[in-house]
Design a protein around this motif. Structure first.
Motif, PDB file in Angstrom:
ATOM      1  N   PRO A   1       0.835  -1.197   0.000  1.00  0.00           N
ATOM      2  CA  PRO A   1       0.000   0.000   0.000  1.00  0.00           C
ATOM      3  C   PRO A   1       0.872   1.251   0.000  1.00  0.00           C
ATOM      4  O   PRO A   1       1.867   1.315   0.710  1.00  0.00           O
ATOM      5  CB  PRO A   1      -0.797  -0.107   1.306  1.00  0.00           C
ATOM      6  N   LEU A   2       0.500   2.210  -0.824  1.00  0.00           N
ATOM      7  CA  LEU A   2       1.315   3.411  -0.941  1.00  0.00           C
ATOM      8  C   LEU A   2       0.450   4.647  -0.977  1.00  0.00           C
ATOM      9  O   LEU A   2      -0.637   4.639  -1.553  1.00  0.00           O
ATOM     10  CB  LEU A   2       2.130   3.355  -2.230  1.00  0.00           C
ATOM     11  N   ILE A   3       0.962   5.703  -0.411  1.00  0.00           N
ATOM     12  CA  ILE A   3       0.317   7.002  -0.516  1.00  0.00           C
ATOM     13  C   ILE A   3       1.396   8.035  -0.769  1.00  0.00           C
ATOM     14  O   ILE A   3       2.506   7.935  -0.247  1.00  0.00           O
ATOM     15  CB  ILE A   3      -0.493   7.354   0.752  1.00  0.00           C
ATOM     16  N   LYS A   4       1.070   8.989  -1.597  1.00  0.00           N
ATOM     17  CA  LYS A   4       2.072   9.969  -1.989  1.00  0.00           C
ATOM     18  C   LYS A   4       1.435  11.338  -2.069  1.00  0.00           C
ATOM     19  O   LYS A   4       0.328  11.487  -2.588  1.00  0.00           O
ATOM     20  CB  LYS A   4       2.590   9.553  -3.363  1.00  0.00           C
ATOM     21  N   LYS A   5       2.155  12.316  -1.565  1.00  0.00           N
ATOM     22  CA  LYS A   5       1.629  13.681  -1.637  1.00  0.00           C
ATOM     23  C   LYS A   5       1.764  14.190  -3.074  1.00  0.00           C
ATOM     24  O   LYS A   5       2.757  13.936  -3.741  1.00  0.00           O
ATOM     25  CB  LYS A   5       2.410  14.594  -0.682  1.00  0.00           C
ATOM     26  N   ILE A   6       0.739  14.877  -3.519  1.00  0.00           N
ATOM     27  CA  ILE A   6       0.800  15.436  -4.873  1.00  0.00           C
ATOM     28  C   ILE A   6       1.381  16.837  -4.784  1.00  0.00           C
ATOM     29  O   ILE A   6       0.845  17.702  -4.097  1.00  0.00           O
ATOM     30  CB  ILE A   6      -0.607  15.465  -5.510  1.00  0.00           C
TER      31      ILE A   6
ATOM     32  N   SER B   1      -0.777  15.107 -11.866  1.00  0.00           N
ATOM     33  CA  SER B   1      -1.343  14.618 -10.626  1.00  0.00           C
ATOM     34  C   SER B   1      -2.170  13.356 -10.774  1.00  0.00           C
ATOM     35  O   SER B   1      -2.729  12.873  -9.838  1.00  0.00           O
ATOM     36  CB  SER B   1      -2.206  15.704 -10.017  1.00  0.00           C
ATOM     37  N   LYS B   2      -2.258  12.847 -11.964  1.00  0.00           N
ATOM     38  CA  LYS B   2      -3.086  11.656 -12.116  1.00  0.00           C
ATOM     39  C   LYS B   2      -2.228  10.444 -12.394  1.00  0.00           C
ATOM     40  O   LYS B   2      -1.229  10.522 -13.078  1.00  0.00           O
ATOM     41  CB  LYS B   2      -4.041  11.846 -13.300  1.00  0.00           C
ATOM     42  N   PHE B   3      -2.673   9.342 -11.894  1.00  0.00           N
ATOM     43  CA  PHE B   3      -2.046   8.097 -12.323  1.00  0.00           C
ATOM     44  C   PHE B   3      -2.149   8.036 -13.826  1.00  0.00           C
ATOM     45  O   PHE B   3      -3.159   8.431 -14.395  1.00  0.00           O
ATOM     46  CB  PHE B   3      -2.796   6.892 -11.775  1.00  0.00           C
TER      47      PHE B   3
ATOM     48  N   GLY C   1      10.462  11.738   7.285  1.00  0.00           N
ATOM     49  CA  GLY C   1       9.395  11.098   6.531  1.00  0.00           C
ATOM     50  C   GLY C   1       9.797  10.622   5.154  1.00  0.00           C
ATOM     51  O   GLY C   1       9.078   9.876   4.510  1.00  0.00           O
ATOM     52  N   ARG C   2      10.973  11.066   4.670  1.00  0.00           N
ATOM     53  CA  ARG C   2      11.401  10.632   3.343  1.00  0.00           C
ATOM     54  C   ARG C   2      11.694   9.139   3.327  1.00  0.00           C
ATOM     55  O   ARG C   2      12.160   8.573   4.311  1.00  0.00           O
ATOM     56  CB  ARG C   2      12.680  11.368   2.940  1.00  0.00           C
ATOM     57  N   ARG C   3      11.447   8.546   2.172  1.00  0.00           N
ATOM     58  CA  ARG C   3      11.772   7.132   2.050  1.00  0.00           C
ATOM     59  C   ARG C   3      13.241   6.975   1.699  1.00  0.00           C
ATOM     60  O   ARG C   3      13.801   7.782   0.957  1.00  0.00           O
ATOM     61  CB  ARG C   3      10.920   6.503   0.950  1.00  0.00           C
TER      62      ARG C   3
ATOM     63  N   PHE D   1       3.755   3.926  -9.764  1.00  0.00           N
ATOM     64  CA  PHE D   1       3.731   4.496  -8.433  1.00  0.00           C
ATOM     65  C   PHE D   1       5.137   4.600  -7.868  1.00  0.00           C
ATOM     66  O   PHE D   1       5.786   3.615  -7.574  1.00  0.00           O
ATOM     67  CB  PHE D   1       2.833   3.689  -7.500  1.00  0.00           C
TER      68      PHE D   1
END
Ligand SMILES: Cc1ncc(COP(=O)(O)O)c(C=O)c1O
Lengths: 81, 447
Positions: free
Chosen positions: B8-13, B19-21, B328-330, B360
């Protein structure tokens, strides 16, 4: 942990945070889990649902789930307790 | 049947970013090198692993050669040993017709061992020893003199030598680019180069065979080469006029940019690096329109390094861990560090996952495995979220990495060459503890 109330979650994988004006995108499984959280499911229930539905072992799930929750925290998406 | 799992992933736009997949191009994985699966290579030879493509080396060389040969009648490449002196690599270039360009006694001996004729070895560099020079004179090698002390030493050796040393001078100059390299050779503008040429010619003890310059590295402006070639042609013409002597060659050194992207550059190297044609046009244009006698045009020598080999080299590696930094950075920790990727200090190397197409991605910092802060492969890259054990490929690492690598904390890995038939061959073994201990000696009282 409770997801913030003013988050608008679209069914195509976008989250809009009305409080900050920020938006986020999710992959499908991230969206699914976010919706579980929004509906108030507990970690253990979410875990079981995902393990039943997807081809993943428990320890892998725990690892990535933990990371996902940490990311949500980092983005300030939970209510302050 | 259960569904395939993806983390599961979430990313700030971010503002300004599509901004769209689906709007972002998919990051295509690199799952094979010349048809050989990355996973097979790692299984067979371990991770990390350097992989060289013989096909790419030969194709790149032929492309460069053609760019010059279609514009200038006499062209000779000399492989810059320091750029990658693995014997397998040198032999490929020599098979293609390259001479050798060396800058130390060690490289000189290596070139001889690789079967290069003494007369086809160019000896550059500021640090030739007396023994190196004696050997080079004896073998009729092309000695490129760097400074007056060296010139006097060669003159002294010429007194007692049975052979007349074949020499060129290295010239440094203003070509309009920054930084100006004036550390090596004799300066053009202040007359030093002309003075050195006069001393050589008037001594009668040396055979002046050529003129050399190496104006810098990763030169993005072909026009700098036009300026440099014009100045060398000018010197050659003055020698021709004053001494009725034609130099045999003009050596333009190396310095063509490869397609890597420099750190901090706004555009990628693929989009901005000049082509071989553009460099060739600048250099041959300058030589052909110079005052040099068209019937006696000098051979054009090129010591191109990085632009000939960068694309042929890959590093394959494996993810050790995934970690979130305090802000918070990966971050990813991988088994390839700056010990193996010296060029990550200059380049934003392209890194690709070895499998799994995905749109993603997350802003990620990629760290190597060393216990030091500077061990950063990419400070910020939009990268898919790989998990422990996932494999990846770093592109365009063929130049300088396996000569400037460090044996630090880890043994150095194997290097594999994939031949033109898709067969893989070890060209350098994985180091072991024995490699490390081979040259260590323990004093008696510590045994
Ligand atoms: C004298 C000389 N020739 C050729 C080269 C190869 O340069 P590049 O890899 O930039 O083509 C170098 C590199 O330092 C050099 O010093």
């Amino acid at each position: 942990m409770e997801l913030r109330k003013n988050l608008a979650i679209s069914d195509t994988g976008f989250v809009f945070d009305a409080a900050t004006g920020e938006s986020f995108s999710l992959n499908p499984i991230g969206l699914e889990i976010l919706n579980y959280l929004k509906n108030g499911l507990k970690d253990e229930e979410i875990r079981q649902k995902v393990l039943d539905k997807y081809d993943v072992d428990e320890s892998t799930f725990d690892l990535v789930y933990f990371d996902f929750i940490r990311t949500l925290q980092h983005f300030d998406l939970f209510e302050k307790s | 049947m259960k569904l395939p799992f993806e983390r599961p992933l979430i990313k700030k736009i971010e503002a300004g970013i599509p901004s769209k997949f689906g709007m972002k191009p998919t990051l295509k994985p690199i799952d094979n090198i010349d048809g050989v699966p990355v996973s097979d290579l790692i299984e067979k030879y371990g991770s990390p692993l350097y992989v060289l493509s013989e096909q790419t080396i030969r194709e790149t060389y032929r492309e460069a050669k053609q760019a010059f040969e279609t514009r200038y009648p006499k062209v000779q490449f000399a492989w810059s040993y320091k750029t990658n002196y693995l014997n397998a690599v040198c032999k490929i270039f020599h098979q293609e017709g390259s001479w050798a360009e060396v800058v130390s006694g060690m490289e000189y001996d290596k070139a001889l061992q690789n079967g290069v004729k003494g007369s086809q070895i160019i000896f550059n560099g500021p640090s030739k020893s007396r023994e190196d020079l004696v050997k080079a004179i004896d073998n009729d090698s092309l000695i490129h003199i760097d400074h007056f002390d060296e010139l006097f030493l060669v003159l002294e050796l010429a007194q007692t030598s049975a052979k007349k040393p074949k020499v060129a001078i290295r010239v440094n100059m203003d070509t309009g680019i920054y930084p100006k390299w004036d550390r090596f050779g004799f300066n053009y503008e202040n007359g030093e180069a002309w003075e050195a040429l006069n001393r050589i010619m008037l001594s009668g003890k040396l055979e002046l065979v050529g003129l050399h310059t190496h104006i810098g590295t990763y030169i993005m402006t072909p026009d700098a080469y036009r300026v440099a070639a014009t100045k060398l042609a000018d010197l050659a013409y003055n020698v021709e006029r004053k001494f009725k002597h034609n130099v045999r060659y003009i050596d333009m050194g190396g310095g063509f940019a490869s397609k890597n992207t420099l750190k901090g550059a706004y555009h990628t190297g693929i989009d901005t690096s000049p082509t071989f044609e553009e460099y060739a046009e600048a250099i041959s244009g300058a030589l052909i329109s110079s005052n040099l006698n068209p019937d006696q045009l000098p051979v054009l020598i090129l010591e191109t390094g990085r632009a000939l080999i960068d694309d042929a080299g890959y590093i394959l590696g494996t993810v050790i861990a995934n970690k979130r930094l305090s802000d918070g950075r990966r971050s990813l920790i991988v088994d390839v560090g700056v010990n193996l990727l010296f060029t990550s200090f200059w380049y934003e190397h392209e890194i690709y996952p070895a499998k799994g197409e995905t749109q993603f991605t997350e802003d990620t910092t990629i760290y190597g495995p060393l216990c030091m802060n500077i061990d950063v492969i990419r400070a910020a890259i939009d990268f898919p979220v790989l998990k422990q054990g996932d494999q990846f490929v770093i592109k365009r690492v063929g130049a300088y990495n396996t000569t400037q690598w460090m044996q630090f904390i880890h043994n150095r890995p194997a290097i594999v060459l994939i031949d033109e038939n898709g067969e893989s061959h070890i060209v350098r073994e994985h180091e072991t503890l024995d490699t490390l201990l081979e040259n260590e000696r323990l004093p008696e009282h510590l045994k």
